[in-house]
Write a protein that holds these residues in place. Sequence first.
Motif, PDB file in Angstrom:
ATOM      1  N   GLU A  41       0.829  -1.204   0.000  1.00  0.00           N
ATOM      2  CA  GLU A  41       0.000   0.000   0.000  1.00  0.00           C
ATOM      3  C   GLU A  41       0.871   1.265   0.000  1.00  0.00           C
ATOM      4  OE1 GLU A  41      -2.522   2.029   3.493  1.00  0.00           O
ATOM      5  OE2 GLU A  41      -3.068  -0.058   3.096  1.00  0.00           O
ATOM      6  N   LEU A  42       1.957   1.253   0.769  1.00  0.00           N
ATOM      7  CA  LEU A  42       2.842   2.413   0.846  1.00  0.00           C
ATOM      8  C   LEU A  42       3.622   2.645  -0.447  1.00  0.00           C
ATOM      9  CD1 LEU A  42       4.264   2.018   4.462  1.00  0.00           C
ATOM     10  CD2 LEU A  42       2.649   3.743   3.664  1.00  0.00           C
ATOM     11  N   THR A  43       3.811   1.579  -1.243  1.00  0.00           N
ATOM     12  CA  THR A  43       4.559   1.707  -2.491  1.00  0.00           C
ATOM     13  C   THR A  43       3.653   1.526  -3.707  1.00  0.00           C
ATOM     14  OG1 THR A  43       5.132  -0.639  -2.428  1.00  0.00           O
ATOM     15  CG2 THR A  43       6.722   0.909  -1.493  1.00  0.00           C
ATOM     16  N   SER A  44       2.399   1.858  -3.555  1.00  0.00           N
ATOM     17  CA  SER A  44       1.446   1.706  -4.647  1.00  0.00           C
ATOM     18  C   SER A  44       1.815   2.633  -5.801  1.00  0.00           C
ATOM     19  CB  SER A  44       0.043   2.041  -4.139  1.00  0.00           C
ATOM     20  OG  SER A  44      -0.835   2.206  -5.216  1.00  0.00           O
ATOM     21  N   ARG A  45       1.767   2.129  -7.011  1.00  0.00           N
ATOM     22  CA  ARG A  45       2.064   2.955  -8.192  1.00  0.00           C
ATOM     23  C   ARG A  45       1.063   4.087  -8.322  1.00  0.00           C
ATOM     24  NH1 ARG A  45       2.378  -1.884 -11.838  1.00  0.00           N
ATOM     25  NH2 ARG A  45       0.392  -1.120 -12.556  1.00  0.00           N
ATOM     26  N   ARG A  46      -0.145   3.842  -7.870  1.00  0.00           N
ATOM     27  CA  ARG A  46      -1.209   4.831  -8.009  1.00  0.00           C
ATOM     28  C   ARG A  46      -1.004   6.018  -7.066  1.00  0.00           C
ATOM     29  NH1 ARG A  46      -6.834   3.263  -5.932  1.00  0.00           N
ATOM     30  NH2 ARG A  46      -5.416   1.728  -5.127  1.00  0.00           N
ATOM     31  N   SER A  47      -0.561   5.741  -5.834  1.00  0.00           N
ATOM     32  CA  SER A  47      -0.501   6.799  -4.830  1.00  0.00           C
ATOM     33  C   SER A  47       0.857   7.480  -4.704  1.00  0.00           C
ATOM     34  CB  SER A  47      -0.906   6.245  -3.470  1.00  0.00           C
ATOM     35  OG  SER A  47       0.023   5.277  -3.054  1.00  0.00           O
ATOM     36  N   VAL A  48       1.894   6.884  -5.259  1.00  0.00           N
ATOM     37  CA  VAL A  48       3.237   7.453  -5.111  1.00  0.00           C
ATOM     38  C   VAL A  48       3.457   8.529  -6.159  1.00  0.00           C
ATOM     39  CG1 VAL A  48       5.702   6.958  -5.221  1.00  0.00           C
ATOM     40  CG2 VAL A  48       4.181   5.356  -4.110  1.00  0.00           C
ATOM     41  N   GLN A  49       3.455   9.787  -5.734  1.00  0.00           N
ATOM     42  CA  GLN A  49       3.740  10.890  -6.644  1.00  0.00           C
ATOM     43  C   GLN A  49       5.237  11.185  -6.641  1.00  0.00           C
ATOM     44  OE1 GLN A  49       1.565  12.290  -8.737  1.00  0.00           O
ATOM     45  NE2 GLN A  49       0.113  10.775  -7.983  1.00  0.00           N
ATOM     46  N   SER A  50       5.780  11.341  -5.455  1.00  0.00           N
ATOM     47  CA  SER A  50       7.214  11.535  -5.302  1.00  0.00           C
ATOM     48  C   SER A  50       7.730  10.428  -4.398  1.00  0.00           C
ATOM     49  CB  SER A  50       7.490  12.900  -4.682  1.00  0.00           C
ATOM     50  OG  SER A  50       8.863  13.035  -4.423  1.00  0.00           O
ATOM     51  N   GLY A  56      10.105   7.935   3.581  1.00  0.00           N
ATOM     52  CA  GLY A  56       9.885   8.301   4.976  1.00  0.00           C
ATOM     53  C   GLY A  56       8.800   7.460   5.624  1.00  0.00           C
ATOM     54  N   LYS A  57       7.687   7.259   4.912  1.00  0.00           N
ATOM     55  CA  LYS A  57       6.577   6.459   5.451  1.00  0.00           C
ATOM     56  C   LYS A  57       6.993   5.003   5.640  1.00  0.00           C
ATOM     57  CE  LYS A  57       3.022   9.356   3.417  1.00  0.00           C
ATOM     58  NZ  LYS A  57       2.089   9.482   2.306  1.00  0.00           N
ATOM     59  N   ILE A  58       7.731   4.465   4.668  1.00  0.00           N
ATOM     60  CA  ILE A  58       8.209   3.084   4.774  1.00  0.00           C
ATOM     61  C   ILE A  58       9.142   2.950   5.964  1.00  0.00           C
ATOM     62  CG2 ILE A  58       9.677   1.345   3.666  1.00  0.00           C
ATOM     63  CD1 ILE A  58       8.560   2.408   0.972  1.00  0.00           C
ATOM     64  N   LYS A  59      10.025   3.927   6.133  1.00  0.00           N
ATOM     65  CA  LYS A  59      10.992   3.891   7.237  1.00  0.00           C
ATOM     66  C   LYS A  59      10.292   3.876   8.587  1.00  0.00           C
ATOM     67  CE  LYS A  59      15.133   6.238   8.857  1.00  0.00           C
ATOM     68  NZ  LYS A  59      16.110   7.274   8.575  1.00  0.00           N
ATOM     69  N   VAL A  60       9.314   4.751   8.766  1.00  0.00           N
ATOM     70  CA  VAL A  60       8.587   4.823  10.039  1.00  0.00           C
ATOM     71  C   VAL A  60       7.861   3.512  10.319  1.00  0.00           C
ATOM     72  CG1 VAL A  60       6.622   5.939  11.188  1.00  0.00           C
ATOM     73  CG2 VAL A  60       8.336   7.321  10.036  1.00  0.00           C
ATOM     74  N   TYR A  61       7.134   3.000   9.322  1.00  0.00           N
ATOM     75  CA  TYR A  61       6.368   1.772   9.518  1.00  0.00           C
ATOM     76  C   TYR A  61       7.282   0.566   9.760  1.00  0.00           C
ATOM     77  CZ  TYR A  61       3.227  -2.101   8.760  1.00  0.00           C
ATOM     78  OH  TYR A  61       2.530  -3.270   8.917  1.00  0.00           O
ATOM     79  N   ALA A  62       8.301   0.411   8.914  1.00  0.00           N
ATOM     80  CA  ALA A  62       9.185  -0.757   9.013  1.00  0.00           C
ATOM     81  C   ALA A  62      10.004  -0.726  10.303  1.00  0.00           C
ATOM     82  CB  ALA A  62      10.102  -0.830   7.803  1.00  0.00           C
ATOM     83  N   ARG A  63      10.445   0.449  10.732  1.00  0.00           N
ATOM     84  CA  ARG A  63      11.222   0.544  11.968  1.00  0.00           C
ATOM     85  C   ARG A  63      10.376   0.099  13.160  1.00  0.00           C
ATOM     86  NH1 ARG A  63      12.723   6.193  13.346  1.00  0.00           N
ATOM     87  NH2 ARG A  63      14.029   6.121  11.514  1.00  0.00           N
ATOM     88  N   GLY A  64       9.139   0.570  13.233  1.00  0.00           N
ATOM     89  CA  GLY A  64       8.241   0.167  14.313  1.00  0.00           C
ATOM     90  C   GLY A  64       7.970  -1.319  14.285  1.00  0.00           C
ATOM     91  N   TRP A  65       7.731  -1.847  13.089  1.00  0.00           N
ATOM     92  CA  TRP A  65       7.437  -3.275  12.951  1.00  0.00           C
ATOM     93  C   TRP A  65       8.636  -4.119  13.375  1.00  0.00           C
ATOM     94  CZ3 TRP A  65       8.663  -7.829  10.562  1.00  0.00           C
ATOM     95  CH2 TRP A  65       7.646  -8.775  10.463  1.00  0.00           C
ATOM     96  N   MET A  91      10.121   0.059  -9.444  1.00  0.00           N
ATOM     97  CA  MET A  91       8.931   0.128 -10.279  1.00  0.00           C
ATOM     98  C   MET A  91       8.247   1.496 -10.144  1.00  0.00           C
ATOM     99  SD  MET A  91       5.528  -2.227 -10.029  1.00  0.00           S
ATOM    100  CE  MET A  91       5.118  -1.534  -8.444  1.00  0.00           C
ATOM    101  N   CYS A  92       8.156   2.019  -8.932  1.00  0.00           N
ATOM    102  CA  CYS A  92       7.538   3.340  -8.714  1.00  0.00           C
ATOM    103  C   CYS A  92       8.343   4.444  -9.389  1.00  0.00           C
ATOM    104  CB  CYS A  92       7.421   3.627  -7.213  1.00  0.00           C
ATOM    105  SG  CYS A  92       6.215   2.597  -6.395  1.00  0.00           S
ATOM    106  N   ILE A  93       9.651   4.373  -9.277  1.00  0.00           N
ATOM    107  CA  ILE A  93      10.508   5.368  -9.925  1.00  0.00           C
ATOM    108  C   ILE A  93      10.351   5.275 -11.443  1.00  0.00           C
ATOM    109  CG2 ILE A  93      12.909   6.043 -10.345  1.00  0.00           C
ATOM    110  CD1 ILE A  93      13.496   5.086  -7.455  1.00  0.00           C
ATOM    111  N   TRP A  94      10.314   4.048 -11.957  1.00  0.00           N
ATOM    112  CA  TRP A  94      10.172   3.832 -13.399  1.00  0.00           C
ATOM    113  C   TRP A  94       8.870   4.445 -13.910  1.00  0.00           C
ATOM    114  CZ3 TRP A  94      13.613   2.728 -16.829  1.00  0.00           C
ATOM    115  CH2 TRP A  94      13.249   2.240 -18.082  1.00  0.00           C
ATOM    116  N   LYS A  95       7.790   4.295 -13.142  1.00  0.00           N
ATOM    117  CA  LYS A  95       6.510   4.864 -13.564  1.00  0.00           C
ATOM    118  C   LYS A  95       6.546   6.381 -13.536  1.00  0.00           C
ATOM    119  CE  LYS A  95       1.627   4.981 -13.176  1.00  0.00           C
ATOM    120  NZ  LYS A  95       0.446   4.899 -12.386  1.00  0.00           N
ATOM    121  N   GLN A  96       7.242   6.959 -12.571  1.00  0.00           N
ATOM    122  CA  GLN A  96       7.302   8.418 -12.470  1.00  0.00           C
ATOM    123  C   GLN A  96       7.986   9.049 -13.680  1.00  0.00           C
ATOM    124  OE1 GLN A  96       9.334   9.316  -8.867  1.00  0.00           O
ATOM    125  NE2 GLN A  96       7.622   8.710  -7.571  1.00  0.00           N
ATOM    126  N   TRP A  97       8.890   8.339 -14.297  1.00  0.00           N
ATOM    127  CA  TRP A  97       9.627   8.893 -15.422  1.00  0.00           C
ATOM    128  C   TRP A  97       8.773   9.034 -16.673  1.00  0.00           C
ATOM    129  CZ3 TRP A  97      14.798   5.781 -14.703  1.00  0.00           C
ATOM    130  CH2 TRP A  97      15.476   6.306 -13.589  1.00  0.00           C
TER     131      TRP A  97
END
Length: 164
Positions: A41-50, A56-65, A91-97
């Motif tokens: 969900e955090l790395t969804s192609r649809r929601s990732v603009q930048s 940052g969101k992945i870091k916070v979630y994964a660190r807590g987990w 994949m997200c970076i590739w889509k942004q290009w």
Amino acid sequence: MSVFAIRNFKFLGVALGRNGSGIYVRVHAKTWKKFKSKLKELTSRRSVQSIKPSFGKIKVYARGWLNHYGIASMKNNIDDINGWLYHRIRMCIWKQWKKPKTKVRNLMKMGAPKDLAWQAGNSRRGYWYTTHTVAVNMAMTKERLINSGFYDLATAYQSVHVNY
């Protein structure tokens, strides 16, 4: 008093496992599924603009987990999810290009040879398939992603996990 089968018992997301050297703590299968679906969900192609805010969101979630489940033995599973997560980020970076011209230019800027960059950039295959190519993996290395802010799960797990 109740008795559970060792495979079915789950408490606070962990379960007990048994191997040749004895009993150990492991993360339950349902907990793994929830972790992976949240990362998806955090790395969804649809929601990732930048990509930076996603890091940052992945870091916070994964660190807590990882801090919560750090006592469990999960080196192989963490390595698998870590590899999958690197692929999702590429994949997200590739889509942004977006445009082939941009893809080729950025791959060449990152050090991929011109012919490989052209092949990958002009590929009509999907995002997931294309990010398996040599040019993309050569350009977006693990080191480059970590330097730009990606939270490496394997490194974090090694620092959190306590060997008893």
